[in-house]
Design a protein around this motif. Sequence first.
Motif, PDB file in Angstrom:
ATOM      1  N   VAL A  46      38.848  46.645  35.281  1.00 61.25           N
ATOM      2  CA  VAL A  46      39.928  46.147  36.151  1.00 61.25           C
ATOM      3  C   VAL A  46      40.026  44.636  36.301  1.00 61.25           C
ATOM      4  O   VAL A  46      39.374  44.130  36.533  1.00 61.25           O
ATOM      5  CB  VAL A  46      39.539  46.746  37.640  1.00 61.25           C
ATOM      6  CG1 VAL A  46      40.544  46.470  38.622  1.00 61.25           C
ATOM      7  CG2 VAL A  46      39.329  48.311  37.819  1.00 61.25           C
TER       8      VAL A  46
ATOM      9  N   LEU B  96      43.395  43.486  41.255  1.00 58.29           N
ATOM     10  CA  LEU B  96      43.874  44.429  42.099  1.00 58.29           C
ATOM     11  C   LEU B  96      44.873  43.640  42.808  1.00 58.29           C
ATOM     12  O   LEU B  96      44.930  42.584  43.173  1.00 58.29           O
ATOM     13  CB  LEU B  96      43.032  44.588  43.342  1.00 58.29           C
ATOM     14  CG  LEU B  96      41.601  45.705  42.605  1.00 58.29           C
ATOM     15  CD1 LEU B  96      40.813  45.979  43.879  1.00 58.29           C
ATOM     16  CD2 LEU B  96      41.933  46.752  41.980  1.00 58.29           C
TER      17      LEU B  96
ATOM     18  N   SER C  95      44.998  49.154  41.198  1.00 65.88           N
ATOM     19  CA  SER C  95      45.291  48.680  39.981  1.00 65.88           C
ATOM     20  C   SER C  95      45.924  49.987  39.293  1.00 65.88           C
ATOM     21  O   SER C  95      45.598  51.202  39.514  1.00 65.88           O
ATOM     22  CB  SER C  95      44.095  48.419  39.054  1.00 65.88           C
ATOM     23  OG  SER C  95      43.238  49.385  39.133  1.00 65.88           O
TER      24      SER C  95
ATOM     25  N   THR D  99      48.305  44.106  33.789  1.00 68.23           N
ATOM     26  CA  THR D  99      48.609  43.183  34.564  1.00 68.23           C
ATOM     27  C   THR D  99      49.761  42.463  34.412  1.00 68.23           C
ATOM     28  O   THR D  99      50.747  42.390  35.161  1.00 68.23           O
ATOM     29  CB  THR D  99      47.284  42.000  34.799  1.00 68.23           C
ATOM     30  OG1 THR D  99      46.049  42.584  35.396  1.00 68.23           O
ATOM     31  CG2 THR D  99      47.704  40.934  35.944  1.00 68.23           C
TER      32      THR D  99
ATOM     33  N   GLY E 294      48.020  45.806  40.361  1.00 65.90           N
ATOM     34  CA  GLY E 294      47.104  44.800  39.209  1.00 65.90           C
ATOM     35  C   GLY E 294      46.807  46.174  38.279  1.00 65.90           C
ATOM     36  O   GLY E 294      47.398  46.990  38.051  1.00 65.90           O
TER      37      GLY E 294
ATOM     38  N   ALA F 296      44.578  47.547  34.903  1.00 61.23           N
ATOM     39  CA  ALA F 296      43.386  48.250  34.497  1.00 61.23           C
ATOM     40  C   ALA F 296      43.553  49.002  33.325  1.00 61.23           C
ATOM     41  O   ALA F 296      44.696  49.153  32.918  1.00 61.23           O
ATOM     42  CB  ALA F 296      42.772  49.144  35.694  1.00 61.23           C
TER      43      ALA F 296
ATOM     44  N   TRP G 238      41.661  52.801  41.291  1.00 62.90           N
ATOM     45  CA  TRP G 238      42.146  52.913  39.988  1.00 62.90           C
ATOM     46  C   TRP G 238      43.150  54.177  39.691  1.00 62.90           C
ATOM     47  O   TRP G 238      42.556  55.239  39.837  1.00 62.90           O
ATOM     48  CB  TRP G 238      41.030  52.664  38.855  1.00 62.90           C
ATOM     49  CG  TRP G 238      41.685  52.906  37.420  1.00 62.90           C
ATOM     50  CD1 TRP G 238      42.599  52.558  36.881  1.00 62.90           C
ATOM     51  CD2 TRP G 238      40.980  53.790  36.361  1.00 62.90           C
ATOM     52  NE1 TRP G 238      42.710  52.821  35.629  1.00 62.90           N
ATOM     53  CE2 TRP G 238      41.765  53.563  35.244  1.00 62.90           C
ATOM     54  CE3 TRP G 238      39.581  54.395  36.243  1.00 62.90           C
ATOM     55  CZ2 TRP G 238      41.268  54.297  34.036  1.00 62.90           C
ATOM     56  CZ3 TRP G 238      39.395  55.206  34.993  1.00 62.90           C
ATOM     57  CH2 TRP G 238      40.100  54.954  34.168  1.00 62.90           C
TER      58      TRP G 238
ATOM     59  N   TRP H 253      45.972  39.470  46.173  1.00 67.43           N
ATOM     60  CA  TRP H 253      45.245  40.290  45.109  1.00 67.43           C
ATOM     61  C   TRP H 253      43.827  39.816  45.082  1.00 67.43           C
ATOM     62  O   TRP H 253      43.230  38.775  45.872  1.00 67.43           O
ATOM     63  CB  TRP H 253      45.837  40.084  43.850  1.00 67.43           C
ATOM     64  CG  TRP H 253      45.661  38.617  43.291  1.00 67.43           C
ATOM     65  CD1 TRP H 253      44.695  37.784  43.284  1.00 67.43           C
ATOM     66  CD2 TRP H 253      47.100  38.169  42.537  1.00 67.43           C
ATOM     67  NE1 TRP H 253      44.946  36.700  42.671  1.00 67.43           N
ATOM     68  CE2 TRP H 253      46.125  36.665  42.006  1.00 67.43           C
ATOM     69  CE3 TRP H 253      48.219  38.256  42.345  1.00 67.43           C
ATOM     70  CZ2 TRP H 253      47.193  35.883  41.514  1.00 67.43           C
ATOM     71  CZ3 TRP H 253      48.949  37.361  41.470  1.00 67.43           C
ATOM     72  CH2 TRP H 253      48.471  36.145  41.123  1.00 67.43           C
TER      73      TRP H 253
END
Length: 395
Positions: A24, A27, A32, A55, A72, A74, A106, A393
């Motif tokens: 990850v 976030l 994410s 990202t 975000g 991941a 996630w 974030w």
Amino acid sequence: MSSSPLISLSWTDHVTGRQGFLVVDRLVRGVSSGGLRMRKGCTLDEVAGLARGMTMKEALHYNAEGRYIPLGGAKGGIDCDPQDPEAYGILVRYLRAMRPHIENFWTTGEDLGLTQDIVDKAAAEAGLVSSIQAVYPLLDDETAARQRLADAFAVEVDGIGLDELVGGCGVAESVLAALDRADVAYEGTRVSVQGLGTMGGATARFLSRAGLRIVAVADVLGTVANPEGLDVEALLASRDAYGAVDRGVLRPGDRELPGDAWLSVEAEVLVPAAVSYAVDEANQEHISGTARWIVEAANMPVLPGAEALLAARGVTVLPDVVVNSGTNAWWWWTLFGDIGADADEAFAYTRRSMRALIDQMLARAEADGTTPRAAAHAIVADHLPVIAERFGWYR
């Protein structure tokens, strides 16, 4: 962007000893986004690079007026051949082990080696509501949003699911935008595609229908080439579940060549759409002098050293973080309600968004005297502080 991810973990399957990974990168609003790939030889470093790319993909599509709020980045990965008889069991056990992460922060889905229906089936067996359930608390109307996405996944165009086509639509529009900026006609522009799976197949279809000539495609069996152009629709219709073309449909003028021949055929546009690390410092020397663009439909297909050498030869690499970002964005545009479950609307929205991104990136590269990849990083650097200020974030 920070090079240190928020979370980096490795998992070992207690049954087979195979490894899996989750990275990850960061976030946004606690969530994410990034797919799950399965391939023999997958590594933690590879997954970390893909997570950083996610990202960037999320940030690039930030639109202050849109409903879709970037998440975000991941990525997940499993070191296993997806055709291995053990693969599905490993996938279920991996998802079961990752269940707390998928439930909370996630969101994931298909990537290299996996299809969404397999991911969905394994996720249900692992006890998950959905592979993207972590995003549900961010939705205004979860029930309507989930139904809208389900309806979109049920849409087919010429017998192919919309979810399999929209990414290739974005890649194709990236090619067309680059040609337009260079004042190069579509008709007669030659294209070589590595990989005729979901992304490569859809890209070839959209480019062929736009008037470009697909002169080579490569699959696991080798390269099929014809300087006069291949019958793309016939090749696509003959594919098996892994994107391999039935050689029985080839015409008299079609030639069977070695697997790496897609690099050396005479073409203005090369589209690596299969695997990472496909173009390195050694094999880039085989790329024909006719090449002007390499358009990264796969994740990380051109190594940095090769990209520098290609730039010195006048070959422009359009980076994956922009080019293949359409699939991910389509999921969220649909789920958050920027578009409905309609193919024409999805294609139009994707084309507008991708063309705007490509134009912005290439204009920035020209203004800064740098590469499109560096320009994409600069655009992300502009967007991230705005996203952080508005939504927050965790790095």
